[in-house]
Design a protein around this motif. Structure first.
Motif, PDB file in Angstrom:
ATOM      1  N   GLY A 532       0.825  -1.351   0.036  1.00  0.00           N
ATOM      2  CA  GLY A 532       0.160   0.104  -0.249  1.00  0.00           C
ATOM      3  C   GLY A 532       0.784   1.203  -0.006  1.00  0.00           C
ATOM      4  N   LEU A 533       1.749   1.168   0.877  1.00  0.00           N
ATOM      5  CA  LEU A 533       2.736   2.465   0.738  1.00  0.00           C
ATOM      6  C   LEU A 533       3.522   2.809  -0.285  1.00  0.00           C
ATOM      7  CD1 LEU A 533       3.754   2.339   4.815  1.00  0.00           C
ATOM      8  CD2 LEU A 533       2.089   3.572   3.692  1.00  0.00           C
ATOM      9  N   SER A 534       4.163   1.694  -0.892  1.00  0.00           N
ATOM     10  CA  SER A 534       5.074   1.952  -2.070  1.00  0.00           C
ATOM     11  C   SER A 534       4.062   2.015  -3.091  1.00  0.00           C
ATOM     12  CB  SER A 534       5.736   0.370  -2.552  1.00  0.00           C
ATOM     13  OG  SER A 534       4.836  -0.602  -2.544  1.00  0.00           O
ATOM     14  N   ASN A 535       2.754   1.609  -3.290  1.00  0.00           N
ATOM     15  CA  ASN A 535       2.060   2.053  -4.332  1.00  0.00           C
ATOM     16  C   ASN A 535       1.975   3.707  -4.298  1.00  0.00           C
ATOM     17  OD1 ASN A 535      -0.862   2.867  -4.988  1.00  0.00           O
ATOM     18  ND2 ASN A 535      -0.732   0.745  -6.233  1.00  0.00           N
ATOM     19  N   ILE A 536       1.605   4.081  -3.064  1.00  0.00           N
ATOM     20  CA  ILE A 536       1.291   5.421  -3.186  1.00  0.00           C
ATOM     21  C   ILE A 536       2.546   6.327  -3.407  1.00  0.00           C
ATOM     22  CG2 ILE A 536       0.645   7.527  -1.427  1.00  0.00           C
ATOM     23  CD1 ILE A 536      -0.773   5.396   0.158  1.00  0.00           C
ATOM     24  N   HIS A 537       3.648   5.646  -2.982  1.00  0.00           N
ATOM     25  CA  HIS A 537       4.759   6.434  -3.386  1.00  0.00           C
ATOM     26  C   HIS A 537       5.301   6.491  -4.830  1.00  0.00           C
ATOM     27  CE1 HIS A 537       9.163   7.689  -2.671  1.00  0.00           C
ATOM     28  NE2 HIS A 537       9.607   6.585  -3.447  1.00  0.00           N
ATOM     29  N   PHE A 544       4.063  13.765 -10.050  1.00  0.00           N
ATOM     30  CA  PHE A 544       4.700  15.022  -9.879  1.00  0.00           C
ATOM     31  C   PHE A 544       6.324  14.866 -10.422  1.00  0.00           C
ATOM     32  CE2 PHE A 544       1.457  15.315  -6.549  1.00  0.00           C
ATOM     33  CZ  PHE A 544       0.743  16.484  -6.803  1.00  0.00           C
ATOM     34  N   HIS A 545       6.358  14.031 -11.286  1.00  0.00           N
ATOM     35  CA  HIS A 545       7.476  13.866 -11.988  1.00  0.00           C
ATOM     36  C   HIS A 545       8.886  13.754 -11.084  1.00  0.00           C
ATOM     37  CE1 HIS A 545       5.236  14.643 -15.531  1.00  0.00           C
ATOM     38  NE2 HIS A 545       4.848  15.792 -15.244  1.00  0.00           N
ATOM     39  N   GLY A 546       8.914  12.953 -10.141  1.00  0.00           N
ATOM     40  CA  GLY A 546       9.615  13.004  -9.307  1.00  0.00           C
ATOM     41  C   GLY A 546      10.023  14.057  -7.902  1.00  0.00           C
ATOM     42  N   LYS A 547       8.906  15.017  -8.137  1.00  0.00           N
ATOM     43  CA  LYS A 547       9.040  15.968  -7.012  1.00  0.00           C
ATOM     44  C   LYS A 547       8.140  15.762  -5.692  1.00  0.00           C
ATOM     45  CE  LYS A 547      10.317  19.728 -10.256  1.00  0.00           C
ATOM     46  NZ  LYS A 547       9.623  21.134 -10.742  1.00  0.00           N
ATOM     47  N   ALA A 548       7.600  14.347  -5.624  1.00  0.00           N
ATOM     48  CA  ALA A 548       6.899  13.942  -4.589  1.00  0.00           C
ATOM     49  C   ALA A 548       6.895  12.716  -4.258  1.00  0.00           C
ATOM     50  CB  ALA A 548       5.381  14.294  -4.841  1.00  0.00           C
ATOM     51  N   GLY A 549       6.587  12.143  -2.941  1.00  0.00           N
ATOM     52  CA  GLY A 549       6.905  10.860  -2.787  1.00  0.00           C
ATOM     53  C   GLY A 549       6.578  10.649  -1.223  1.00  0.00           C
ATOM     54  N   LEU A 550       6.654   9.472  -0.378  1.00  0.00           N
ATOM     55  CA  LEU A 550       6.646   9.369   0.842  1.00  0.00           C
ATOM     56  C   LEU A 550       7.965   9.201   1.349  1.00  0.00           C
ATOM     57  CD1 LEU A 550       3.776   6.406   1.088  1.00  0.00           C
ATOM     58  CD2 LEU A 550       3.776   8.963   1.306  1.00  0.00           C
ATOM     59  N   VAL A 551       7.916   9.345   2.865  1.00  0.00           N
ATOM     60  CA  VAL A 551       9.067   9.353   3.639  1.00  0.00           C
ATOM     61  C   VAL A 551       8.428   8.854   5.036  1.00  0.00           C
ATOM     62  CG1 VAL A 551      10.751  10.662   4.978  1.00  0.00           C
ATOM     63  CG2 VAL A 551      10.188  11.419   2.719  1.00  0.00           C
ATOM     64  N   ILE A 552       9.213   7.790   5.402  1.00  0.00           N
ATOM     65  CA  ILE A 552       8.594   6.945   6.590  1.00  0.00           C
ATOM     66  C   ILE A 552       9.951   7.438   7.768  1.00  0.00           C
ATOM     67  CG2 ILE A 552       8.172   4.851   7.703  1.00  0.00           C
ATOM     68  CD1 ILE A 552       7.212   3.927   4.875  1.00  0.00           C
ATOM     69  N   GLU A 553       9.464   7.772   8.916  1.00  0.00           N
ATOM     70  CA  GLU A 553      10.356   8.230  10.054  1.00  0.00           C
ATOM     71  C   GLU A 553       9.679   7.705  11.336  1.00  0.00           C
ATOM     72  OE1 GLU A 553      10.596  12.346   9.761  1.00  0.00           O
ATOM     73  OE2 GLU A 553      11.812  12.442   7.993  1.00  0.00           O
ATOM     74  N   ARG A 554      10.528   8.091  12.428  1.00  0.00           N
ATOM     75  CA  ARG A 554      10.372   7.567  13.779  1.00  0.00           C
ATOM     76  C   ARG A 554       9.607   8.905  14.186  1.00  0.00           C
ATOM     77  NH1 ARG A 554       8.637   3.403  16.487  1.00  0.00           N
ATOM     78  NH2 ARG A 554      10.624   2.393  16.215  1.00  0.00           N
ATOM     79  N   SER A 555       8.148   8.996  14.652  1.00  0.00           N
ATOM     80  CA  SER A 555       7.392  10.052  14.995  1.00  0.00           C
ATOM     81  C   SER A 555       7.887  10.575  16.498  1.00  0.00           C
ATOM     82  CB  SER A 555       5.915   9.886  15.133  1.00  0.00           C
ATOM     83  OG  SER A 555       5.441  10.744  15.655  1.00  0.00           O
ATOM     84  N   PRO A 556       7.992  11.740  16.617  1.00  0.00           N
ATOM     85  CA  PRO A 556       8.226  12.490  18.063  1.00  0.00           C
ATOM     86  C   PRO A 556       7.105  11.730  19.078  1.00  0.00           C
ATOM     87  CG  PRO A 556       8.506  14.071  16.603  1.00  0.00           C
ATOM     88  CD  PRO A 556       7.761  13.016  15.758  1.00  0.00           C
ATOM     89  N   LEU A 557       6.138  11.155  18.604  1.00  0.00           N
ATOM     90  CA  LEU A 557       5.001  10.685  19.524  1.00  0.00           C
ATOM     91  C   LEU A 557       5.240   9.167  20.052  1.00  0.00           C
ATOM     92  CD1 LEU A 557       1.783  11.874  17.597  1.00  0.00           C
ATOM     93  CD2 LEU A 557       3.023  12.937  19.688  1.00  0.00           C
ATOM     94  N   GLY A 558       6.363   8.735  19.316  1.00  0.00           N
ATOM     95  CA  GLY A 558       6.787   7.351  19.574  1.00  0.00           C
ATOM     96  C   GLY A 558       6.384   6.151  18.626  1.00  0.00           C
ATOM     97  N   GLY A 559       5.530   6.474  17.757  1.00  0.00           N
ATOM     98  CA  GLY A 559       5.123   5.408  16.624  1.00  0.00           C
ATOM     99  C   GLY A 559       5.817   5.946  15.512  1.00  0.00           C
TER     100      GLY A 559
END
Length: 581
Positions: A532-537, A544-559
């Protein structure tokens, strides 16, 4: 190339032909004008020569005639008036010598005088520049002939030469007869100086004596030319004429000598126009060279322009039928090489865009199908309807109405298949409805904080179903096992000219290795596994011709924090997005 369309090569050849024709026309006009000017210059030159010759000839003859008249003022002549005068022999001898000297002076004046003779019939003397002698019978007859037939007011002709005769009576009845003869041979030699070519000449015509003297003698027939001369209204000959005799044309200049008569100078027109003939030959050679250059120009343009253009047109015809794999090449490093490279790049870009559109559409269809399969299932429907039923039973009509509204908006968005993209405002409203539905399910266990979308970004087009799946991922993998104090936060934050949409939670089920694995799947663009995530990415990246995408990080909230980053989706990107719809 379609029939009926004009060829660039034909236009070039036509234009080149027009230029050549204009150049040749101007050259012809200039040539004709130059020939006209040359004829005028020839006439002017002939006229100037004739005038100069006539002036010198008349001046010399006039001076000789003046000397002839002045001769009779010699005081020594009185000593020769009578045979039996009282003068001594010495005085008579001195007088004769003085007269001879004066005659010698006249005979040596200029080049025209052939002879100068003084006859003294009564005294019986014949005096010339070279001798003094007693008159013979022949001398006496000649003197009588001069006195009888010669005119003292004009030139006379003896059948061979022109002469002038003057007579005087000094003291009694004594006659002095002074005859000056002009050399015809010298006249001819002087006229020959006016002959600038073998086909030119001059002649003198005396009307009273009907005498014609020409140089060179008998060249073209002076009388034939004389017979063709034109006169004006006063019966005078025209000064400048063009005369034709025996198939030959002459340029003629006519003058008048005060002493000898008509003066005519002529030159064969063909001789003068020889330069013109050579110029015409040069013109024809020039024309032939221009035609040859035109042919070379046609062949050269065919090789350097027409053939490469045909190759390019043929390649475009292949593109029209869908062949995007056949590249073209050019050997020369010129503009066509640049065009060919641009054409090949265009083919590659078209092929890439077609592939991107196909992949994007395929991903969108997969995403929508997966979402429908995942969400429109008995479990989801049962939970939703049980929640709605319980609220109605509790007579919580206001919340039941609100829940039904979110549920209707949710399913209406999913089932609308008119386009693969939508505005960011609609996408966020769909995600908000989904969050509200799930918030009822997890009531008492979590809090949902849904930020406000900035007005400038509401109408920006984005692919459908990019935000709601991120919320679903948080519910299933981050908050599912959270029994209390759960937090789901959706924020919209401007970053420079772009936008960052962050979906984060305080779930504790996502481990560090899980985050690394998800990040690796996003970086692996060649992976055949579509989550699902790679599909959206990928959809965002293509859209957007390489000017948009997903980034996955550790949230300051903990998750986990999943961010949608869109770089500089300003007016140009927005217009491109609108065109996609």
């Amino acid at each position: 190339m379609k029939k009926g369309k004009s060829s660039i090569q034909k236009k070039l050849v036509l234009m080149f032909g027009v230029i050549i024709a204009v150049i040749m026309g101007i050259a012809m006009l200039l040539h004709i004008r130059s020939m006209k000017n040359m004829r005028t210059l020839v006439y002017e030159n002939m006229q100037a020569q004739a005038e100069y010759y006539q002036e010198n000839l008349d001046r010399e003859i006039d001076n000789i005639l003046k000397l002839q008249i002045d001769f009779f003022t010699n005081q020594k002549l009185i000593f020769l008036t009578e045979e039996n005068a009282l003068q001594s022999d010495y005085e008579r001898r001195e007088a004769l010598l003085s007269v001879r000297e004066r005659i010698g002076t006249i005979a040596d004046y200029g080049t025209l005088v052939k002879d100068a003779v003084l006859y003294i019939p009564d005294a019986g003397y014949r005096v010339t520049a070279g001798a003094i002698r007693k008159m013979t019978g022949e001398d006496q007859a000649a003197a009588e002939e001069y006195m009888k037939n010669a005119s003292e007011t004009s030139m006379n002709y003896d059948g061979e030469n022109f002469y002038v005769m003057r007579s005087r009576k000094l003291g009694g009845d004594q006659d002095f007869i002074f005859v000056i003869t002009f050399s015809t041979r010298q006249l001819v030699e002087n006229l020959s100086m006016l002959s600038t070519s073998p086909q030119s000449g001059a002649f003198i015509y005396n009307r009273e004596e009907d005498i014609l003297i020409e140089s060179p003698p008998g060249q073209c027939g002076g009388r034939e030319i004389l017979g063709q001369l034109e006169t004006d209204t006063q019966e005078d000959y025209l000064p400048i004429q063009r005369v034709g005799t025996a198939g030959t044309h002459y340029l003629v200049c006519v003058g008048n000598s005060n002493n000898l008569g008509l003066f005519v100078q002529y030159v064969e027109e063909k001789t003068i126009m020889e330069y013109s003939r050579q110029t015409w030959i040069s013109m024809f050679i020039f024309l032939a060279l221009m035609i040859a250059m035109s042919a070379m120009f046609v062949l050269y343009t065919k090789k350097t322009v027409h053939k490469p253009m045909q190759q390019l047109v043929s390649a475009f015809e292949k593109v029209k039928v869908g062949n995007l794999k056949e590249h073209i090449s050019h050997k020369e490093n010129d503009e066509f090489d640049y065009l060919y490279e641009g054409f090949n790049d265009m083919e590659d870009k078209l092929s890439q865009l077609i592939q991107e559109v196909y992949v994007q559409k395929n991903l969108a269809e997969k995403a929508q199908l997966k979402q429908l399969q995942a969400q429109i299932n008995p479990h989801f429907l049962y939970n939703s309807f049980f929640i709605l039923s319980r609220r109605i039973k509790r007579q919580d009509y206001e919340n039941a109405e609100d829940f039904a509204k979110h549920l209707g908006n949710y399913f209406r968005f999913l089932t609308r298949n008119g386009s693969d993209d939508t505005t960011l405002e609609r996408e966020s409203e769909h995600a908000r409805s989904y969050a509200a539905i799930q918030g009822v399910r997890f009531a008492g266990r979590l809090t949902i904080e849904f930020g406000e979308l900035l007005p400038d970004w509401k109408e920006v087009k984005v692919p459908r179903l990019i935000l709601q799946p991120l919320l679903e991922n948080s519910f299933e993998h981050g908050l599912e096992n959270r029994v209390s104090d759960g937090l789901l936060r959706i924020s919209f934050t401007p970053v420079g000219q772009g936008l960052e949409i962050c979906v984060e939670d305080n779930g504790e089920d996502v481990k560090e290795e899980d985050l690394q694995r998800m990040q690796a799947k996003l970086r692996d663009s060649d992976s055949e596994e579509i989550t699902g995530l790679s599909n959206i990415h990928k959809r965002l990246n293509y859209y957007f011709h390489g000017k948009a995408g997903l980034v996955i990080e550790r949230s300051p909230l903990g998750g986990a924090a999943v961010k949608i980053k869109i770089e500089g989706a300003g007016e140009s990107d927005e217009s491109e997005s609108v065109d996609r719809g």
